[in-house]
Design an enzyme around this catalytic site. Structure first.
Site, PDB file in Angstrom:
ATOM      1  N   SER A 137       0.831  -1.195   0.000  1.00 55.25           N
ATOM      2  CA  SER A 137       0.000   0.000   0.000  1.00 55.25           C
ATOM      3  C   SER A 137       0.876   1.258   0.000  1.00 55.25           C
ATOM      4  CB  SER A 137      -0.968  -0.046   1.188  1.00 55.25           C
ATOM      5  OG  SER A 137      -2.014   0.880   1.040  1.00 55.25           O
ATOM      6  N   ASP A 263      -9.531  -3.803  -5.941  1.00 52.78           N
ATOM      7  CA  ASP A 263      -9.033  -3.171  -4.717  1.00 52.78           C
ATOM      8  C   ASP A 263      -9.855  -1.915  -4.441  1.00 52.78           C
ATOM      9  OD1 ASP A 263      -7.599  -1.686  -2.791  1.00 52.78           O
ATOM     10  OD2 ASP A 263      -5.677  -2.450  -3.494  1.00 52.78           O
ATOM     11  N   HIS A 292      -7.749  -5.257  -1.082  1.00 52.17           N
ATOM     12  CA  HIS A 292      -6.582  -4.472  -0.670  1.00 52.17           C
ATOM     13  C   HIS A 292      -5.736  -5.303   0.287  1.00 52.17           C
ATOM     14  CE1 HIS A 292      -4.254  -0.806  -0.411  1.00 52.17           C
ATOM     15  NE2 HIS A 292      -4.166  -0.990   0.893  1.00 52.17           N
TER      16      HIS A 292
END
Length: 318
Positions: A137, A263, A292
């Site tokens: 991320s 995502d 995610h």
């Protein structure tokens, strides 16, 4: 044209992006990974806490966590265990203020902070001739920006970025504006605001937390805090200068970008199809599902497919 058809496939009942994102949090794995902590002092008087998993390997994988994460996250510990099994030593570094102890300065960390990563790499090269980077991320944006904004350290052999918001403005607005993402936005803002309030107690002449709890978007938070605290004019300036996508054409080491197409954090701008087609070193793998930092396929219990894929890619290019 390194756009890779993905081998990841989720069972039909796990194909929803929100399910893939939330289930690993509700059903965390028990990962037995024992880190040894080292404090790395920085030139500006601050510090980073580094967590090592040493098994006597000659190569090291450096892991970068996501927004408001740390080395305690299951996805970090799971990846460390998977890479150790594949023959790597592992270093999971905690961004400033994320190791369980407040950092010493008013500033903290942000999505484009690569100088701290450079310090971590410099420390690692004292022991290891071959390094790899893996970021999740926000950490994925950091490692991609690092290898693209300038020539990386020659010890870097390969990179993996997982669910990286490489267009920060587009991804922030998706989280700010999509009603289905409010649960994630709220969770991030609560944690971020708590840290701002702690900073305001330590640095009352520099940090003003009045009204922080009324903030309801990344735009507001980054306009008032993240941007100015780290030398940017505002949120838009911060997002523009820190987004990794603009640096992808310059990448010269084997780099895998795993971006699930469902995502909930990623906007369409986070899928760099043209850049992957043009750069032989950038491998884009965008499975239909994955959420995610999810990637649950249940083929190895709750171990995510992304751990096996990362170990495979890094080992092949180390």
């Amino acid at each position: 044209m390194p756009i890779i058809p993905s081998t990841f496939g989720a069972p039909f009942f796990l194909r929803n992006g929100h399910v893939q994102t939330i289930l690993p949090v509700l059903l965390p794995r028990r990962v037995r990974t024992t880190f040894v902590r080292e404090r790395l002092e920085l030139p500006d008087g601050d510090f980073l806490d580094l967590d090592w998993l040493r098994r006597g390997a000659s190569r090291l994988a450096i892991l970068a966590h996501g927004l408001e994460g740390s080395s305690t996250q299951t996805y970090i510990r799971g990846m460390a265990a998977a890479l150790a099994t594949a023959g790597w030593d592992v270093l999971a570094w905690n961004f400033r203020g994320c190791s369980g102890e407040p950092n010493r300065l008013p500033r903290a960390y942000h999505s484009g902070e690569t100088e701290d990563l450079r310090a971590v790499i410099a420390r690692a090269t004292a022991e290891y001739p071959a390094l790899a980077l893996a970021g999740f991320s926000l950490g994925g944006n950091v490692v991609l920006k690092y290898v693209g904004e300038a020539q990386p350290h020659p010890s870097i052999r390969a990179v993996v970025a997982i669910c990286a918001p490489i267009d920060l403005a587009a991804c922030a607005r998706k989280l700010d504006q999509n009603h289905s993402n409010r649960i994630y936005l709220h969770r991030f803002l609560v944690s971020l605001v708590e840290k701002i309030e702690a900073k305001a107690t330590l640095f009352p002449d520099i940090v003003d937390a009045n009204g922080a709890r009324r903030m309801c978007s990344f735009q507001q938070f980054d306009d008032r805090y993240t941007g100015p605290m780290h030398g940017f004019r505002d949120a838009d300036d911060y997002w523009t200068r820190s987004s990794a996508r603009q640096f992808l054409p310059n990448i010269t080491v084997p780099t895998l970008l795993l971006q699930p197409r469902n995502d909930p954090f990623l906007a369409p701008e986070a899928y760099p199809w043209p850049e992957a087609e043009a750069n032989p070193h950038l491998f884009l793998e965008a499975p239909a599902s994955g959420g995610h930092v999810g990637f649950l396929d249940l083929r190895h219990g709750l171990q995510p497919w992304s751990e096996r894929r990362t170990a495979e890619f890094l080992t092949a290019h180390a």
